[in-house]
Scaffold this motif. Structure first.
Motif, PDB file in Angstrom:
ATOM      1  N   ASN A 144      48.827  -2.564  20.787  1.00 51.11           N
ATOM      2  CA  ASN A 144      48.607  -4.017  20.882  1.00 51.11           C
ATOM      3  C   ASN A 144      48.012  -4.439  22.220  1.00 51.11           C
ATOM      4  O   ASN A 144      47.125  -5.298  22.271  1.00 51.11           O
ATOM      5  CB  ASN A 144      49.896  -4.779  20.567  1.00 51.11           C
ATOM      6  N   LEU A 145      48.513  -3.838  23.312  1.00 56.08           N
ATOM      7  CA  LEU A 145      47.956  -4.104  24.653  1.00 56.08           C
ATOM      8  C   LEU A 145      47.746  -2.727  25.291  1.00 56.08           C
ATOM      9  O   LEU A 145      48.467  -2.347  26.220  1.00 56.08           O
ATOM     10  CB  LEU A 145      48.943  -4.942  25.481  1.00 56.08           C
ATOM     11  N   LEU A 149      49.767  -1.851  28.884  1.00 51.66           N
ATOM     12  CA  LEU A 149      51.047  -1.158  28.722  1.00 51.66           C
ATOM     13  C   LEU A 149      50.973   0.260  29.276  1.00 51.66           C
ATOM     14  O   LEU A 149      51.951   0.769  29.832  1.00 51.66           O
ATOM     15  CB  LEU A 149      51.464  -1.157  27.250  1.00 51.66           C
ATOM     16  N   TRP A 152      51.002  -0.071  33.121  1.00 48.85           N
ATOM     17  CA  TRP A 152      52.324  -0.571  33.532  1.00 48.85           C
ATOM     18  C   TRP A 152      53.285   0.587  33.772  1.00 48.85           C
ATOM     19  O   TRP A 152      54.218   0.507  34.556  1.00 48.85           O
ATOM     20  CB  TRP A 152      52.823  -1.498  32.421  1.00 48.85           C
ATOM     21  N   THR A 220      56.912   2.403  24.725  1.00 47.98           N
ATOM     22  CA  THR A 220      56.839   1.026  24.217  1.00 47.98           C
ATOM     23  C   THR A 220      56.358   1.099  22.781  1.00 47.98           C
ATOM     24  O   THR A 220      55.364   1.771  22.483  1.00 47.98           O
ATOM     25  CB  THR A 220      55.875   0.170  25.056  1.00 47.98           C
ATOM     26  N   GLU A 243      60.913  -0.025  25.755  1.00 52.72           N
ATOM     27  CA  GLU A 243      60.619  -1.447  25.569  1.00 52.72           C
ATOM     28  C   GLU A 243      60.195  -1.587  24.114  1.00 52.72           C
ATOM     29  O   GLU A 243      59.133  -1.111  23.720  1.00 52.72           O
ATOM     30  CB  GLU A 243      59.524  -1.866  26.556  1.00 52.72           C
ATOM     31  N   CYS A 277      54.922  -8.053  21.951  1.00 50.37           N
ATOM     32  CA  CYS A 277      56.363  -7.982  21.689  1.00 50.37           C
ATOM     33  C   CYS A 277      57.061  -9.273  22.095  1.00 50.37           C
ATOM     34  O   CYS A 277      58.146  -9.572  21.612  1.00 50.37           O
ATOM     35  CB  CYS A 277      56.958  -6.805  22.437  1.00 50.37           C
ATOM     36  N   ARG A 439      54.120 -13.774  34.340  1.00 45.85           N
ATOM     37  CA  ARG A 439      54.723 -12.541  34.815  1.00 45.85           C
ATOM     38  C   ARG A 439      54.571 -12.365  36.311  1.00 45.85           C
ATOM     39  O   ARG A 439      53.496 -12.564  36.858  1.00 45.85           O
ATOM     40  CB  ARG A 439      54.048 -11.354  34.102  1.00 45.85           C
ATOM     41  N   PHE A 445      61.761  -6.199  33.608  1.00 45.37           N
ATOM     42  CA  PHE A 445      61.173  -6.493  32.297  1.00 45.37           C
ATOM     43  C   PHE A 445      61.750  -5.495  31.293  1.00 45.37           C
ATOM     44  O   PHE A 445      61.701  -4.288  31.495  1.00 45.37           O
ATOM     45  CB  PHE A 445      59.647  -6.330  32.386  1.00 45.37           C
TER      46      PHE A 445
HETATM   47  O1  LIG Z   1      54.529  -6.043  30.508  1.00 44.87           O
HETATM   48  C1  LIG Z   1      54.176  -7.109  30.005  1.00 44.87           C
HETATM   49  O2  LIG Z   1      53.887  -8.096  30.676  1.00 44.87           O
HETATM   50  C2  LIG Z   1      54.028  -7.222  28.553  1.00 44.87           C
HETATM   51  C3  LIG Z   1      54.502  -6.278  27.735  1.00 44.87           C
HETATM   52  C4  LIG Z   1      54.276  -6.368  26.339  1.00 44.87           C
HETATM   53  C5  LIG Z   1      54.703  -5.415  25.486  1.00 44.87           C
HETATM   54  O3  LIG Z   1      55.464  -4.427  25.909  1.00 44.87           O
HETATM   55  C6  LIG Z   1      54.337  -5.361  24.058  1.00 44.87           C
HETATM   56  O4  LIG Z   1      53.703  -6.290  23.570  1.00 44.87           O
HETATM   57  O5  LIG Z   1      54.667  -4.367  23.422  1.00 44.87           O
END
Ligand SMILES: O=C(O)/C=C/C=C(\O)C(=O)O
Ligand SMILES: NC(=O)C1=CN([C@@H]2O[C@H](COP(=O)(O)OP(=O)(O)OC[C@H]3O[C@@H](n4cnc5c(N)ncnc54)[C@H](O)[C@@H]3O)[C@@H](O)[C@H]2O)C=CC1
Length: 475
Positions: A144-145, A149, A152, A220, A243, A277, A439, A445
């Motif tokens: 999705n991202l 992700l 991160w 994730t 996550e 998410c 954020r 998180f």
């Molecule tokens: O780290 C963030 O700001 C967003 C995380 C989003 C997800 O983990 C997700 O959509 O699975």
């Protein structure tokens, strides 16, 4: 909709906006996964001993190089996910840059825990904890991202001196591959970043999590897959950071600035076609403003612009795949069977011959559902939400907390005391007041319940990606 071939172990990568294959991806078998883990293991020692200033310099250089190749990353992310270029720029690729810079800063500034301990007879002991990298970290991320992700997790893992083996989603392999080029050019030693492409079960994902050379797993994705990964890792008792999914609530009080709340709700329900998410799928509205919020959100949903992802005016892309769309359509059918009133959407749009082969879906809003109904209880992961009225603050908080998930919530009110009170009462990892998905990457998180285990972000990431050795010196 990737078709795997047993002959050359490659699979097609499909553009979700059109349904057409746009690249062929190699699927890693267990031998390739083993080579990746072995390469990572070889890289760990020297990279862990590299001074922090040099490690963080590599991260900062990676951020600069992503900026230099910004539009290439945007194109890769858009081709793989179908998300609008404007979003890929403002959210996805910008966030990757921020991830590298933030974790370079966080690691450069990190201190160590120490305690001076008073002992009988006037003596003392000095305790100090030296943090060491885990070693080889498996990084498993969804579609999705993809780039936000991935980075991160990769940025703090590398900054702490680990080597990583990453397994992107089979549906979004592009940006992780570009990132390998960037990290090599930034000066990351060979073997510190490895990619294995492929699927989850009985493919690269399963081989990686089961590999005895993996010292920790960060994941994730869906709660069901998280539970599966946990069972795989359990016999070796390795640290995990999960996550997972969410069934996030927004609570709109009658005293909220309704325009601000409606703009925020529009983002939180429809951003990334509902495939974040953190997205809101349950909207609780105080009864006296229920009709206003319903009307305002319907109007905003109808003004979402579905269209070619490369068109700058497009605000809403397709879902990731036909398989995922079938899942979301299943919930649309369940909602109608449960007696929901479909306020807008509810089906598959017709967008013309160029796009009709894609996995498009209409932004959809319902009223008339209750907490007994599956579309209100289960994560749908699409551009959909149920609007439900409430009368009191206590009732709103109880409804929002009536879920097995516990990822995020947003509270919309002009009464800041109420904002703090309700946000703190939410049984979630992140609660926002008069905003959503704002954020600070140094803050913790993650989620509770089905939404995950552990936290990442700032010092929480440093704690996950390192293990302390406490040294106690009798003085
Ligand atoms: O780290 C963030 O700001 C967003 C995380 C989003 C997800 O983990 C997700 O959509 O699975
Ligand atoms: N963060 C979130 O909340 C996310 C939730 N989802 C939800 O999950 C549903 C299923 O989507 P998927 O892409 O299949 O998510 P998933 O959670 O199964 O996949 C996420 C990642 O895990 C890998 N994976 C899958 N099975 C594995 C296994 N046994 N061992 C190791 N790795 C494994 C996948 O290849 C992918 O890279 C979606 O319909 C959506 O509802 C999907 C993505 C993110």
């Amino acid at each position: 909709m990737n078709a795997s071939s047993p002959v050359n172990r490659s699979f097609e990568n499909v553009d979700p906006a059109t349904g057409a294959a746009h690249s062929l991806v190699h699927e890693a078998d267990d031998h390739l996964v083993d080579r990746a883990v072995t390469a990572a293991r070889k890289a760990t020692g020297a990279w862990a001993r590299t001074p922090v200033r040099d490690r963080t310099a590599v991260l900062r250089r990676a951020a600069d190089l992503i900026e230099e190749r910004f539009e290439e990353f945007v194109a890769a992310e858009t081709a793989d996910t179908g998300k609008p270029v404007a979003q890929a720029r403002d959210l996805d690729v910008a966030r990757a840059v921020a991830n590298f810079r933030t974790f370079a800063d966080v690691v450069a500034a990190a201190g160590q825990e120490s305690f001076l301990t008073d002992l009988p007879g006037g003596h003392q002991a000095l305790n100090y904890a030296v943090r060491k990298p885990l070693g080889v970290v498996a990084v498993i991320v969804p579609w999705n991202l993809p780039l936000p992700l991935l980075t991160w997790k990769v940025a703090p893992a590398l900054a702490c001196g680990n080597a990583v083996v990453v397994k992107p989603s089979d549906q979004t392999p592009g940006s992780a591959t570009l990132l390998a080029e960037v990290l090599a050019e930034a000066g990351l030693p060979a073997g510190a970043y490895n990619i294995v492409h492929g699927f989850g079960g009985d493919s690269a994902g399963a081989h990686l999590t089961a590999h005895p050379g993996v010292d920790g797993v960060t994941f994730t994705g869906s709660s069901a897959t998280g539970a599966h990964v946990m069972r795989t890792v359990a016999p070796r008792v390795r640290p995990v950071s999960f996550e997972l999914g969410g069934k996030n609530a927004a609570l709109v009080f009658a005293d909220a600035d309704l325009d601000e709340a409606l703009d925020g709700l529009t983002r939180s329900v429809f951003a990334n076609t509902g495939q974040v998410c953190l997205c809101t799928e349950r909207v609780y509205v105080q009864r006296s403003v229920f009709a206003d919020v319903v009307d305002g959100l319907v109007e905003r949903a109808r003004s979402r612009r579905l269209g070619p992802p490369r068109d700058e005016a497009t605000t809403t892309g397709p879902l990731i795949s036909k398989t995922h769309r079938d899942k979301v359509l299943g919930y649309l059918a369940l909602a109608e069977q449960a007696g929901a009133k479909v306020l807008t959407g509810g089906g598959v749009p017709r967008l013309g011959p160029e796009l009709d082969g894609g996995s498009w879906i209409e932004p959809t809003l319902w009223t008339g559902l209750t907490h007994a109904d599956r579309p209100v209880r289960e994560e749908i992961f699409g551009p959909v939400a149920a609007l439900i009225p409430f009368d009191t603050e206590e009732e709103a908080a109880a409804l929002a907390n009536d879920t097995d998930y516990g990822l995020a919530a947003s509270v919309w009110t002009s009464d800041l005391r109420r904002g703090h009170r309700v946000a703190q009462a939410m049984n979630v990892g992140m609660a926002w007041v008069n905003t959503w998905f704002l954020r600070d990457l140094r803050s913790p998180f993650g989620g509770v319940g089905l939404s995950g285990i552990g936290r990442e972000g700032g010092a929480s990431s440093l704690h996950f990606y390192t293990e302390p050795t406490n040294v106690c010196v009798h003085l």
